[in-house]
Scaffold this active site. Structure first.
Site, PDB file in Angstrom:
ATOM      1  N   GLU A 172       0.837  -1.210   0.000  1.00  0.00           N
ATOM      2  CA  GLU A 172       0.000   0.000   0.000  1.00  0.00           C
ATOM      3  C   GLU A 172       0.863   1.249   0.000  1.00  0.00           C
ATOM      4  O   GLU A 172       1.814   1.347   0.778  1.00  0.00           O
ATOM      5  CB  GLU A 172      -0.903  -0.015   1.236  1.00  0.00           C
ATOM      6  CG  GLU A 172      -2.158   0.802   1.077  1.00  0.00           C
ATOM      7  CD  GLU A 172      -3.093   0.218   0.026  1.00  0.00           C
ATOM      8  OE1 GLU A 172      -3.115   0.763  -1.097  1.00  0.00           O
ATOM      9  OE2 GLU A 172      -3.783  -0.770   0.329  1.00  0.00           O
TER      10      GLU A 172
ATOM     11  N   ASP B 128       3.073   2.018  -4.982  1.00  0.00           N
ATOM     12  CA  ASP B 128       3.036   1.913  -6.455  1.00  0.00           C
ATOM     13  C   ASP B 128       3.780   3.081  -7.112  1.00  0.00           C
ATOM     14  O   ASP B 128       4.273   2.948  -8.216  1.00  0.00           O
ATOM     15  CB  ASP B 128       1.605   1.787  -6.984  1.00  0.00           C
ATOM     16  CG  ASP B 128       0.701   2.917  -6.529  1.00  0.00           C
ATOM     17  OD1 ASP B 128       1.050   3.607  -5.547  1.00  0.00           O
ATOM     18  OD2 ASP B 128      -0.343   3.128  -7.149  1.00  0.00           O
TER      19      ASP B 128
ATOM     20  N   SER C   7     -26.116   2.679 -18.188  1.00  0.00           N
ATOM     21  CA  SER C   7     -25.728   1.760 -17.107  1.00  0.00           C
ATOM     22  C   SER C   7     -26.943   1.438 -16.254  1.00  0.00           C
ATOM     23  O   SER C   7     -27.714   2.335 -15.898  1.00  0.00           O
ATOM     24  CB  SER C   7     -24.653   2.404 -16.231  1.00  0.00           C
ATOM     25  OG  SER C   7     -24.536   1.688 -15.011  1.00  0.00           O
TER      26      SER C   7
ATOM     27  N   GLY D  26     -13.727   0.919  -2.628  1.00  0.00           N
ATOM     28  CA  GLY D  26     -12.326   0.511  -2.605  1.00  0.00           C
ATOM     29  C   GLY D  26     -12.108  -0.810  -3.333  1.00  0.00           C
ATOM     30  O   GLY D  26     -11.048  -1.421  -3.210  1.00  0.00           O
ATOM     31  N   LEU D  27     -13.108  -1.267  -4.082  1.00  0.00           N
ATOM     32  CA  LEU D  27     -12.983  -2.551  -4.792  1.00  0.00           C
ATOM     33  C   LEU D  27     -12.754  -2.347  -6.289  1.00  0.00           C
ATOM     34  O   LEU D  27     -12.786  -3.287  -7.065  1.00  0.00           O
ATOM     35  CB  LEU D  27     -14.231  -3.407  -4.536  1.00  0.00           C
ATOM     36  CG  LEU D  27     -14.448  -3.757  -3.054  1.00  0.00           C
ATOM     37  CD1 LEU D  27     -15.763  -4.495  -2.849  1.00  0.00           C
ATOM     38  CD2 LEU D  27     -13.297  -4.601  -2.515  1.00  0.00           C
TER      39      LEU D  27
ATOM     40  N   GLU E 299      -8.532   6.270 -17.730  1.00  0.00           N
ATOM     41  CA  GLU E 299      -8.862   6.822 -16.400  1.00  0.00           C
ATOM     42  C   GLU E 299      -8.003   8.047 -16.083  1.00  0.00           C
ATOM     43  O   GLU E 299      -8.493   9.048 -15.563  1.00  0.00           O
ATOM     44  CB  GLU E 299      -8.714   5.744 -15.314  1.00  0.00           C
ATOM     45  CG  GLU E 299      -9.123   6.256 -13.930  1.00  0.00           C
ATOM     46  CD  GLU E 299      -9.600   5.188 -12.965  1.00  0.00           C
ATOM     47  OE1 GLU E 299      -9.855   4.051 -13.389  1.00  0.00           O
ATOM     48  OE2 GLU E 299      -9.747   5.507 -11.775  1.00  0.00           O
TER      49      GLU E 299
ATOM     50  N   ASP F  32      -4.890  -1.678 -10.637  1.00  0.00           N
ATOM     51  CA  ASP F  32      -6.284  -2.129 -10.709  1.00  0.00           C
ATOM     52  C   ASP F  32      -6.593  -2.750 -12.065  1.00  0.00           C
ATOM     53  O   ASP F  32      -7.243  -3.787 -12.161  1.00  0.00           O
ATOM     54  CB  ASP F  32      -7.235  -0.948 -10.469  1.00  0.00           C
ATOM     55  CG  ASP F  32      -7.030  -0.321  -9.101  1.00  0.00           C
ATOM     56  OD1 ASP F  32      -6.235  -0.863  -8.316  1.00  0.00           O
ATOM     57  OD2 ASP F  32      -7.665   0.713  -8.826  1.00  0.00           O
TER      58      ASP F  32
ATOM     59  N   TYR G 270      -2.071  13.167   0.730  1.00  0.00           N
ATOM     60  CA  TYR G 270      -1.258  12.242  -0.061  1.00  0.00           C
ATOM     61  C   TYR G 270      -0.062  12.925  -0.710  1.00  0.00           C
ATOM     62  O   TYR G 270       1.034  12.365  -0.733  1.00  0.00           O
ATOM     63  CB  TYR G 270      -2.121  11.600  -1.148  1.00  0.00           C
ATOM     64  CG  TYR G 270      -3.390  11.015  -0.618  1.00  0.00           C
ATOM     65  CD1 TYR G 270      -3.354   9.976   0.304  1.00  0.00           C
ATOM     66  CD2 TYR G 270      -4.627  11.500  -1.016  1.00  0.00           C
ATOM     67  CE1 TYR G 270      -4.514   9.446   0.821  1.00  0.00           C
ATOM     68  CE2 TYR G 270      -5.800  10.966  -0.505  1.00  0.00           C
ATOM     69  CZ  TYR G 270      -5.747   9.945   0.409  1.00  0.00           C
ATOM     70  OH  TYR G 270      -6.890   9.424   0.912  1.00  0.00           O
TER      71      TYR G 270
HETATM   72  P1  ADP Z   1     -13.901   2.504  -7.063  1.00  0.00           P
HETATM   73  O1  ADP Z   1     -13.118   2.262  -8.306  1.00  0.00           O
HETATM   74  O2  ADP Z   1     -13.114   2.251  -5.828  1.00  0.00           O
HETATM   75  O3  ADP Z   1     -15.203   1.759  -7.021  1.00  0.00           O
HETATM   76  P2  ADP Z   1     -13.948   5.130  -8.178  1.00  0.00           P
HETATM   77  O4  ADP Z   1     -14.393   6.449  -7.660  1.00  0.00           O
HETATM   78  O5  ADP Z   1     -12.576   4.985  -8.697  1.00  0.00           O
HETATM   79  O6  ADP Z   1     -14.249   4.055  -7.038  1.00  0.00           O
HETATM   80  O7  ADP Z   1     -14.912   4.691  -9.364  1.00  0.00           O
HETATM   81  C1  ADP Z   1     -16.311   4.716  -9.168  1.00  0.00           C
HETATM   82  C2  ADP Z   1     -16.953   5.401 -10.351  1.00  0.00           C
HETATM   83  O8  ADP Z   1     -16.871   4.563 -11.527  1.00  0.00           O
HETATM   84  C3  ADP Z   1     -18.438   5.625 -10.147  1.00  0.00           C
HETATM   85  O9  ADP Z   1     -18.685   6.831  -9.458  1.00  0.00           O
HETATM   86  C4  ADP Z   1     -18.947   5.689 -11.582  1.00  0.00           C
HETATM   87  O10 ADP Z   1     -18.714   6.959 -12.150  1.00  0.00           O
HETATM   88  C5  ADP Z   1     -18.042   4.676 -12.294  1.00  0.00           C
HETATM   89  N1  ADP Z   1     -18.679   3.338 -12.341  1.00  0.00           N
HETATM   90  C6  ADP Z   1     -18.196   2.201 -11.818  1.00  0.00           C
HETATM   91  N2  ADP Z   1     -19.047   1.173 -12.060  1.00  0.00           N
HETATM   92  C7  ADP Z   1     -20.084   1.680 -12.753  1.00  0.00           C
HETATM   93  C8  ADP Z   1     -21.302   1.141 -13.292  1.00  0.00           C
HETATM   94  N3  ADP Z   1     -21.615  -0.149 -13.126  1.00  0.00           N
HETATM   95  N4  ADP Z   1     -22.126   1.982 -13.945  1.00  0.00           N
HETATM   96  C9  ADP Z   1     -21.809   3.279 -14.106  1.00  0.00           C
HETATM   97  N5  ADP Z   1     -20.703   3.858 -13.620  1.00  0.00           N
HETATM   98  C10 ADP Z   1     -19.849   3.074 -12.947  1.00  0.00           C
HETATM   99 MG    MG Z   2     -11.343   3.349  -8.879  1.00  0.00          MG
END
Ligand code: ADP
Ligand code: MG
Length: 376
Positions: free
Chosen positions: A31, A34, A65, A118-119, A154, A166, A218
């Site tokens: 942690e 990276d 979605s 966080g997944l 991203e 990831d 950070y």
């Molecule tokens: P994490 O990757 O930890 O879940 P992030 O903030 O990096 O959190 O990414 C989450 C974002 O990714 C959501 O707010 C959304 O914008 C997008 N996202 C992830 N999965 C979906 C989905 N199934 N449908 C639409 N947007 C999604």
């Molecule tokens: Mg993310």
């Protein structure tokens, strides 16, 4: 999958040409290293994000979605501009942009990876789209190349400066293994982590809090690690052993030492963890995971009372090891537990959180699963 295909037809009036899925992930150990050329050891969880895609004979990208009410977001494929459009749509569209595809597409997303826990639901979404398009257009990109493309989507199109972990694990994971990733050269090795037959599982505790950083957070910690590198006249914290680093303590101020000490020891902990997993020593492995938490709490100082309580309670009620994960100051913790202790540990954490007047946590269970795949 049948549901997704029929919903796709309902929305877009045609059948999908390709369906692909990609998983979320948990990082076991490694942690905040990276950006230090360090090692990380994530595994893919069984929750996946699935996408259905078809070409639509127009110059438009239409994307929807199920997690965003199924409403269609539409944009012209020739006019893709980073950091524009509805926030969630930037993840799938960013991948189209990074792949330089110029064909109109219809995309329907259905994800079971919890968002923002966080997944890495973001990498799951990017990698599912990248996998589907790589197959649909027969682009022939390797998995490491697709990981780079998804990361670029991203970093630039979404505007999130994430590392490559990831996307790498979402694409390259294999069931029953964790993925050792060397962020210096991006080499990987599958490490046995087949915990289910041993009666073990990984519990994810989402504290659902996100504390504001009081002191620059950070960036400031990262700057401390860079200062240590320059004060010591080395090229990377990766290149100094724990013993040598300690021997040179007097050359660094206290804050620089303690933050860089996390980096140096964390990289060693990942290597120790890998050796313990290779010899099947899950008790020793759990201890190394718990040591990582102490270092994140005391050396890197990115924990918070909710994370500490989650970790301590899990340990008290039988976890082999537990630690906070991710950026810190909130978010999630993980605990390696015996599956039979699951309900006990969850209820003890809920009680401890109630007694401390913390927000109720969410729980997820995770087992090491396969990476992205074309499923139709
Ligand atoms: P994490 O990757 O930890 O879940 P992030 O903030 O990096 O959190 O990414 C989450 C974002 O990714 C959501 O707010 C959304 O914008 C997008 N996202 C992830 N999965 C979906 C989905 N199934 N449908 C639409 N947007 C999604
Ligand atoms: Mg993310």
């Amino acid at each position: 999958m049948q549901m997704l295909a029929s919903k796709f037809e309902e929305l877009f009036g045609s059948a999908p040409e390709v369906i692909a899925s990609a998983p979320g992930r948990v990082n076991l150990i490694g942690e905040h290293v990276d950006f230090l050329d360090g090692f990380v050891l994530p595994f893919a969880i069984s929750d996946v994000t699935t996408v259905a895609i078809a070409r639509n004979q127009s110059n438009q990208i239409r994307t929807a979605s199920m997690q965003k009410s199924g409403a269609i977001f539409q944009t012209e494929v020739a006019k893709l501009t980073p950091k524009t459009g509805e926030a969630w749509s930037r993840y799938p569209i960013g991948v189209i942009w990074a792949l330089e595809i110029s064909t109109g597409l219809d995309i329907l997303i259905d994800g079971e990876v919890p968002l923002g826990a966080g997944l890495s639901s973001s990498a799951a979404l990017e990698c599912a789209v990248a996998t589907a398009l790589n197959s649909l257009f027969e682009l022939g990109f390797s998995l490491p190349e697709l990981a780079r493309i998804a990361q670029r989507a991203e970093n630039i199109y979404v505007g999130m400066p994430c590392g490559i972990m990831d996307q790498s694990v979402s694409l390259m994971a294999t069931a029953g293994n964790a993925l050792l990733l060397d962020t210096r050269d991006l080499s990987t090795e599958q490490i046995p982590f087949d915990i289910a037959p041993l009666g073990l599982e990984l519990l994810v505790i989402d504290t659902q809090v996100h504390h504001k950083l009081v002191d620059g957070g950070y960036a400031e910690r990262r700057a401390s690690c860079e200062k240590a590198v320059s004060d010591l006249g080395i090229t990377s914290l990766r290149d100094i052993s724990v013993a040598d680093f300690i021997a040179r303590k007097s050359e660094l101020d206290a804050k620089t030492f303690s933050r860089a000490f996390h980096g140096v020891t964390e990289m060693q902990r990942v290597l120790d963890a890998v050796q313990l997993l290779k010899s099947g020593d899950f008790v020793g492995f759990g201890e190394v995971v718990s040591a990582a938490h102490i270092s994140l709490r005391d050396n890197y100082t990115v924990s918070c009372p909710e994370l500490d309580l989650a970790v301590e309670t899990a340990q008290k009620f039988g976890a082999l090891g537990a630690r906070m994960i991710g950026g810190g100051f909130g978010g999630s913790a993980i605990a390696l537990i015996k599956a039979r202790d699951l309900e006990l540990i969850k209820s003890e954490i809920i009680s401890a959180f109630m007694a401390a007047k913390f927000k109720a946590p969410r729980f997820f269970s995770a087992l090491p699963s396969a990476g992205a795949a074309v499923i139709n």
